[in-house]
Scaffold this motif. Structure first.
Motif: not given
Ligand SMILES: Cc1cc2nc3c(=O)[nH]c(=O)nc-3n(C[C@H](O)[C@H](O)[C@H](O)COP(=O)(O)O)c2cc1C
Ligand code: SF4
Ligand code: FES
Lengths: 860, 229, 434
Positions: A449-469
């Motif tokens: 997201s724009p916010g994540a980009a401004k945090l230079h966040a590393r994104v662990l991509g997950a569709a809703p439902g995949q996050e627990p995995g």
């Protein structure tokens, strides 16, 4: 003459007249990492690296400044703060030079060099500054005005024409710039760049023509733009909301706490003649530093809009028909009669916006007056798994992870949480930490997201439902030995769980397990200001104040004692939560329908209609649109025999209420919010003369009419009672881990819906502030390039997202993100997921290129 | 106008030449000017996109530097140095003549779109004062009459050679050269060094002073055969 | 003899700007020599030579190199300041047109010495022909194996980028230059940290003037001692001095430091009308003016400082008595006003105020009181602005008032163009050269 070693930052009294200051004996021992120096002859000991201007502040020595701001990097541009440092030929900027050991600094108080330098700079600043203080918003509270008086020259020698600009320029719908007033201090642009990460304003041109500006096509739409108005040291930046509305000396200021989110910002509310004129960020180094977000600053017209002023009851005797305004006694009597009859079959839904004290009154009202444990503050997507989390590791745990912990956390993992949208001060603190260099932010989300980009966040991509995995994988050493894995085991690491984590079964359990296995600390960050307080107040089934388990006899006994009731009178069985309420009403309806279809039980005798599970509901200003399925929620309210709504204004719910009690808004009462940290954020009553009735008082009136008085409902007494109860120290039931189901698999033409709310959206408390609304992020849909290609969608083209019960059509922004997912904002104009789609995150939706009317057949 | 794919690729190429891509912004804006004739909003957007900046950040940079034009430039950029030394030595008169000939003032384009006039600051050609530039090529020691003649010839479409450089080719071509994206093949044009640059050697020759660089003298063949500057 | 054709020695050969012309006289032979010596010896050699920066401030070059922390694990950078925009300075541009390879070879040696693998030459934008010559030289050097990876088998890598500015005098100031080279507005940076510690991309960076770096190959070729044969102990070596203005033969004169203005005038053929200058500035518009009484002072850093001025870029501008001091100073202040970056108040506001007031004098409308005010305004900028541009802007007027007070008083009633016929000052007027 010997002087004791001054403690760091302390002020020793100025030497008595007589020996010149230089003769003052230097204190012999200075603590490690500190330096000793003198300013205007006064000794000062400060930590190494302290800027002269800060050290002078500690001594109460005033040095003029414009570009300096303690939370921005020093630039030493305005040159207003020049001081003399012994041994240096030129005056030096106090805002940029650190105090050196043994340094002798002289400010304008004692140095002619500094005095002439400061006066000269002020003279330069004033030559092109308009003399429009009488019409300028900043007049009366203007650093330039004040410092020109105290440190400036008297008469101006400037006879050339002043620089002028046609006025003003709109940097956004919210922030206006009068260019001729700008002194080029760059506070605003540095704030936008350094703090907010929104460099949409910048200094343009150069030299005498240098001016703050935006690029033509990109307005200053930053969630934090209002801060620039506040820190502008002149009246160059003004807000559309406040411009020309009042003079500072007409205002009465009250320290307050923001009611919008769980960040807990300290604010100052300025009032003139019972009207809130503006709100400013107030200084609280532990929480919001000196910033806040634009929602907190500008979204207050709602306080004065659509207000209910009289209690309402249904006109006809049978309870049907139109509302009529009645007296408080009549309204409370009517409510009391209905509630007394419904008793424990009443459900109390308190929303997430109450103060701690008001929520506590509801919790007590439910248990004491109604004898029910059916109370839920969560008016949003919830789960039993979440309730378990709240009962076991949040409620009654006091101050947990704090903002200060975020400052130094090596790794911060965001789960179901977009800080910029959902808790803006958490975002700013994380951004500052990232900018300092020690913190890495990792987010589990479908895209950056724009916010994540401004945090230079590393994104662990997950569709809703995949996050627990994804979280499960984080806990396992991977094939690469985990070298490339975010390291949550580094001491001080934090996992921040947003309220949206409740939408994904198994996610919270997985996060708790991850915290357990890595040692990372876990914190829950709800969105609304009242949620943590309501939780602590016991506005959740199975939970009494401060984390007390309802099932624990000791806990019940403690509460009963505090409430002055018989422990046996307290409910022992957990009541209904929001989901339970909806389910129960649905069953009641099914029973009624079955009964209507087969009125006799077969044996000829009239069958007994089973008693309704829910006979009444008490609502505390809940917004139908906030429910996971607004239509279903309204239908449920319609089915419940009696609805009492304690409200400040007219909403969709009002129409369904049998009795409406108008209560006060935040400015009309005092109270406390607990921020996400669990920190108390008390605030005082802004409109002192208000006679509005608080929720707690209204409940007390009803309870008294029911013959079950609640005791004192004065805020101070409620606070004292809560304090007296204290946090639960006994055992807590363990949470039952929930296994994650197999994530949904969308078929052809489908995608999994991902969604969250923008900070600025259709939220009811933002209503009426058009200038603010103009800076909201536009509603767009997002899919990955592959998903777009597979579905024949084009970037920028319209896409229709259809749920089971409705659809929205939005422009598509093809985004680097997880495939087979579509993201839309949750409650923005043109995209209100609950209302328009009746779907939620994790649901499978259909995507089609929108058919344009001029294109028969539409896109392929 | 919109930025072509080719131009976008070239912008990216410039960005790729530096350890940190943003360093390429100034050359990129020169390239934008050669493509668009000025720093257009599309050009700003293309740079912002290439470098991951906000358009305000790019605009902030582009408005800081005087070489970047904010409205479509004329075909030829004509600069006259009116800093003190050039001005006194004739630059003011040259400027007046150019202004009259072009029918435009500072930071204006002549009505025929041919000339984009600018009073420029010192061009590091003070020895050659007064200095005019056309498409940033030197027209040294210019008189008002010579300046007008240069404009007349350009207006007539004639080939005009600068005094220490190549034939002038228009503002956009010059901007492409300055951006450094590729080699225009003109480095060898114009004198190696003109007379004024040879002042040391002239004075040295008069006084019989030889090179003091300690290097090998040129092989005699080369010296004999060497082309005189 | 103080004429010292070193950098200019072969400019009369039509190909001196090419690698062939450069190599004909031993060019690029010093690269191998430098690799043999090693970085530390190179730094020492430049220290021993006493070479001082040619960009204006005269900072000892070897000492500057020595400030770069070694073994810090950070990348190091060399940035050559080829912004030459100081009014009156006209030496780096000719050097890069006629002898660009000396600069390229100097970059290789310097980068090697300071352990930089990237070097940038920041050339002001307005000189396309310089860009061509320099870029061609860099291309030739790459092709010949003097740049790139593993240069001449030494294991040393160097990328050299010719970078274009875009019109901003302030970008000659080294920290503004670094911001500009990072793709930002060219506004100066707060110091400390100094570039040698945190410069380009916050890494250790040496910023040197074109001429400074072009000196390096010749020092390596001839040894540190060689340089000290010219000039004084504090100002060793030779210098490109562009002489401009009302002299018969303006041009670039390469002479030993310590040469007097009188000697330089002689090389330049004297004043166009004979006689002596009315006023002259030893090194750009940013240094206080001198008059005929100073013609015999040696042009060294120390002698100029003793005379209350500065050697600066050592590029004298010489004016005869056809010139209105009022007009000259006014125009320079227009320049500083135009070039003020806007960052700090005294420079941003002060230059405008001073220039505006000077225009009143140029129009014959000043008042005596305003003369005092102008002096004060200059004092309000001097030493208080963020960078030396403000100081530079505050410099021209006070000296001009000291030397030519009566002219300023006349400017309270007579416009400059009436007091001094503008035509008389031009090169078209009688006495113009060649
Ligand atoms: C306003 C201003 C403009 C300057 N312009 C130049 C310039 O054009 N070229 C240059 O080499 N140095 C210029 N300098 C000096 C540089 O800041 C720096 O001192 C120099 O590049 C260092 O190189 P050196 O040590 O080789 O002299 C300027 C300084 C100031 C304050
Ligand atoms: S608008 Fe205000 S804050 Fe921004 S640079 Fe100007 S004076 Fe400073
Ligand atoms: S003063 Fe005009 S080029 Fe130098």
């Amino acid at each position: 003459m010997t002087s004791p070693t001054p403690a760091p930052g302390t002020v020793t009294t100025p030497p008595p007249p007589g020996p010149p200051p230089e003769a003052t004996e230097r204190a012999p021992a200075v603590p490690a990492d500190h330096v000793a120096a003198s300013i205007d002859g006064v000794d000062v000991v400060v930590p190494k690296g302290t800027l002269i201007i800060r050290a002078a502040e500690q001594l109460g020595i005033e040095i003029p400044r414009f570009c300096d701001h303690p939370l921005l990097d020093p630039v030493a541009a305005c040159r207003a703060c020049l001081v003399e440092i012994e041994g240096q030929p030129k005056p030096q900027p106090a805002c940029a030079v650190p105090v050196g050991d043994g340094m002798k600094v002289r400010t304008a108080q004692t140095s002619p060099m500094a005095r002439t330098a400061q006066r000269g700079v002020l003279e330069f600043l004033l030559i092109n500054h308009p003399l429009d203080c009488p019409v300028c918003d900043k007049g009366g509270e203007c650093p330039l005005q004040n410092q020109a008086m105290s440190h400036g020259p008297g008469e101006s020698r400037f006879i050339l024409p002043k620089r002028t600009f046609p006025k003003p320029v709109a940097l956004s719908t919210q922030v206006l710039l009068d260019r001729e007033r700008c002194v080029s201090c760059a506070r605003c642009t540095r704030f936008a760049d350094e703090i907010a990460g929104d460099p949409f304003i910048s200094l343009q041109q150069r030299g005498g023509r240098q001016i703050v500006g935006i690029s033509d096509d990109t307005p200053f739409n930053s969630y934090f733009s209002g801060n620039t108005v506040q820190i502008c040291p002149v009246g160059a930046l003004t807000s559309a909301a406040y411009r020309f509305r009042s003079r500072p000396f007409d205002l009465v200021s009250v320290p307050t706490t923001c009611e919008h989110c769980a960040s807990g910002c300290a604010l100052r509310t300025d009032v003139r003649r019972s009207t809130v004129m503006r709100r400013l960020a107030w200084d609280d180094p532990d929480v919001n530093a000196e910033w806040n977000c634009d929602k907190g600053r500008f979204a207050f017209p709602y306080l004065q809009r659509d207000r209910l002023d009289a209690p309402l009851v249904r006109g006809a005797a049978d309870g049907a028909g139109a509302h009529v305004a009645v007296s408080w006694p009549e309204a409370t009597r009517t409510a009391a009669a209905a509630l007394a009859e419904a008793g424990p079959r009443t459900v109390v839904l308190t929303g997430g916006r109450l103060t701690l004290e008001d929520a506590y009154a509801y919790a007590k009202f439910a248990r004491v007056a109604l004898g029910t444990d059916s109370i839920d503050f969560r008016h949003r997507a919830t789960s039993a798994e979440e309730a378990d989390l709240l009962r076991t590791v949040v409620a009654g745990c006091g101050l947990g992870v704090t903002y200060a912990d975020l400052d130094v956390a090596p790794t911060v993992l965001l789960v179901g949480f977009e800080p910029e949208e959902e808790s803006p001060i958490v975002f700013l603190r994380l951004r500052a930490a990232v900018r300092r260099g020690g913190t890495q932010v990792v987010t589990v989300a479908p895209f950056a997201s724009p916010g994540a980009a401004k945090l230079h966040a590393r994104v662990l991509g997950a569709a809703p439902g995949q996050e627990p995995g994804v979280l499960a994988a984080l806990a396992q050493p991977g094939p690469d030995g985990g070298a490339d894995r975010p390291d949550l085991s580094a001491a001080g690491s934090v996992i921040l769980l947003g309220e949206r984590a409740a939408q994904v079964p198994g996610l919270i359990s997985q996060a708790v397990a991850l915290a357990g296995s890595t040692g990372a600390r876990l914190a829950w960050v709800p969105r609304r200001a009242g949620e943590r307080g309501a939780l602590e107040a016991g506005a959740l089934p199975g939970l009494l104040p401060w984390g007390r388990p309802l099932g624990d006899p000791d806990a019940r006994a403690q509460v009963a004692t505090a409430w002055g009731v018989d422990p046996a009178a307290l409910p022992t069985e957990p009541g209904l939560d929001l989901a339970g309420f909806l389910a129960a009403v649905a069953q009641d309806e099914a029973d009624a329908a079955a009964h209507a279809a087969a009125p006799d039980a077969g044996d000829g005798a009239e069958a007994q209609l089973p008693a309704r599970r829910v006979a009444a509901v008490v609502l505390a200003g809940v917004e139908a649109a906030d429910a996971p399925d607004p239509e279903a929620f309204l239908a449920a309210l319609g089915a419940v025999p009696f609805v009492l709504s304690l409200e400040t204004r007219t909403t969709e719910v009002t129409a369904l209420a049998d009795v409406v009690l108008p209560v006060g808004v935040v400015t009309e009462k005092s109270g406390t919010f607990l921020d996400w940290e669990g920190r108390a954020r008390p605030f005082g009553q802004v409109l002192r003369e208000s006679t509005a009735i608080t929720d707690a008082r209204a409940l007390a009136l009803v309870a008294r009419a029911m013959g079950r008085p609640l005791g004192s409902i004065e805020v101070a007494d409620l606070r004292a009672e809560l304090a007296g109860l204290g946090r639960w120290q006994g055992p807590r039931p363990a949470a039952a881990p929930v296994a994650a189901p197999v994530p949904p698999a969308p078929g052809p033409g489908q995608a999994v819906l991902a969604t969250w709310r923008h900070l600025l959206d259709q939220g009811r408390l933002q209503a009426g502030e058009e200038a603010l609304a103009g800076t909201a992020r536009p509603a767009v849909a997002r899919t990955s390039p592959a998903t777009a290609a597979a579905l024949g969608l084009v970037d920028g083209g319209p896409v229709t997202v259809a749920g089971a019960h409705g659809a929205v059509t939005l422009p598509l922004v093809v985004t680097a993100m997880v495939d087979d997912v579509v993201w839309v904002p949750g409650n923005s104009a043109g995209s209100r997921v609950g209302v328009d789609l009746r779907a939620g995150a994790g649901d499978v939706v259909r995507l089609t290129p929108a058919v344009r009317s001029d294109e028969p057949g539409g896109a392929p | 106008m919109s930025i072509s794919e080719q131009a976008r690729a070239e912008l990216a190429e410039l960005a790729g030449r530096y350890p940190v891509a943003r360093s390429a912004l100034l050359p990129m804006l020169h390239l934008v000017q050669s493509e668009e004739g000025y720093v257009s909003p599309e050009g700003i957007a293309a740079c912002a996109e290439t470098l991951g900046l906000s358009t305000a950040e790019v605009a902030a940079v582009s408005t800081f530097y005087t070489m970047y034009k904010r409205r479509p430039a004329g075909k030829h950029h004509v600069g006259v140095c009116t800093n003190t030394l050039c001005a006194l030595l004739g630059g003011d008169a040259v400027w007046e003549a150019v202004r009259e000939r072009a029918g435009a003032d500072h930071d204006e384009v002549s009505p025929d779109g041919l000339f984009d006039l600018e009073r420029i600051e010192c061009q590091a050609a003070c020895t050659h004062a007064p200095v005019m530039t056309v498409d940033w090529e030197f027209f040294d020691r210019t008189t008002p009459a010579q300046a007008v003649e240069v404009l007349d010839r350009l207006a007539a479409g004639e080939e005009v050679r600068s005094t220490r450089g190549p034939v002038v080719r228009g503002f956009r071509a010059a901007e492409r050269t300055i951006s450094g994206i590729d080699d225009d093949g003109l480095a060898g044009d114009g004198p190696n060094a003109d007379d004024l640059m040879l002042a040391t050697l002239h004075a040295a020759a008069e006084r019989g002073v030889g090179p003091a660089d300690g290097g090998p003298a040129a092989p005699s063949a080369a010296v004999e055969g060497r082309p005189q500057a | 003899m103080t004429l010292t054709p070193v950098l200019t020695a072969h400019w009369d050969e039509a190909d001196s700007h090419t690698i062939g012309g450069y190599r004909r006289h031993g060019g690029y032979e010093q690269v191998a020599r430098g690799f043999e010596l090693g970085p530390d010896a190179l730094i020492q050699m430049v220290k021993d030579s006493g070479l001082r920066g040619r960009g204006g401030a005269g900072f000892p070059t070897g000492m500057k190199w020595g400030f770069v922390p070694q073994g810090d694990g950070k990348p190091h950078y060399l940035v050559v300041n080829a912004d030459e925009s100081e009014p009156g300075a006209c030496k780096d541009i000719p050097l890069m047109l006629a002898n660009p390879h000396a600069l390229v070879e100097g970059c290789i040696l310097t980068s090697y010495a300071i352990r930089a693998n990237w070097a940038f030459i920041y050339v002001r934008g307005e000189v396309p022909h310089v860009h061509r010559r320099l870029r061609a030289a860099v291309r030739e050097a790459y092709a010949a194996g003097y740049l790139g990876r593993n240069i001449m088998g030494s294991g040393f890598d160097l990328e050299l980028v010719v970078h274009a500015g875009a019109g901003a005098y302030i970008c000659g100031e080294e920290t503004a230059l670094l911001d500009s080279l990072e793709g930002r507005r060219g506004q100066p940076r707060l110091k400390p940290p100094f570039p040698a510690v945190a410069g380009l991309y916050a890494s250790p960076t040496v910023v040197n003037n074109v001429e400074t770096i072009a000196n390096v190959p010749y020092i390596v070729r001839n040894g540190a001692e060689w340089l000290t044969q010219w000039g004084t102990e504090k100002s060793p070596g030779f210098k490109l001095m562009s002489v401009s203005g009302h002299v018969r033969r303006p041009g670039v004169y390469e002479v030993a430091l310590g040469t007097t203005m009188r000697q330089l005038l002689e090389y330049a053929g004297g004043m166009r009308h004979g006689g002596e200058p009315k006023f002259w500035l030893p090194g750009g518009s940013s240094v206080p003016m001198l008059t005929a009484e100073h013609l015999d002072l040696p042009l060294t850093y120390e002698d100029m400082a003793a005379a209350g001025t500065m050697l600066g870029t050592a590029t004298p501008m010489v004016f005869d008595d056809t010139v209105s001091v009022v007009k000259a100073i006014t125009r320079w202040l227009d320049f500083y006003k135009h070039e003020s970056c806007g960052k700090c108040t005294p420079c941003r506001e002060g230059t405008g105020w001073i220039a505006g007031t000077l225009h009143r004098f140029e129009a014959g409308q000043g008042t005596e009181a305003e003369l005092g005010m102008l002096e004060e305004l200059c004092a309000q900028i001097m030493g208080r602005s963020f960078c030396a541009l403000g100081d530079a802007a505050a410099t021209p007027f006070p000296a001009a008032l000291t030397h030519f007070r009566s002219e300023w008083l006349a400017a309270t009633h007579t416009p400059a163009d009436q007091a001094f016929d503008p035509v008389a000052a031009t090169v078209l007027a009688a006495g113009a050269t060649r």
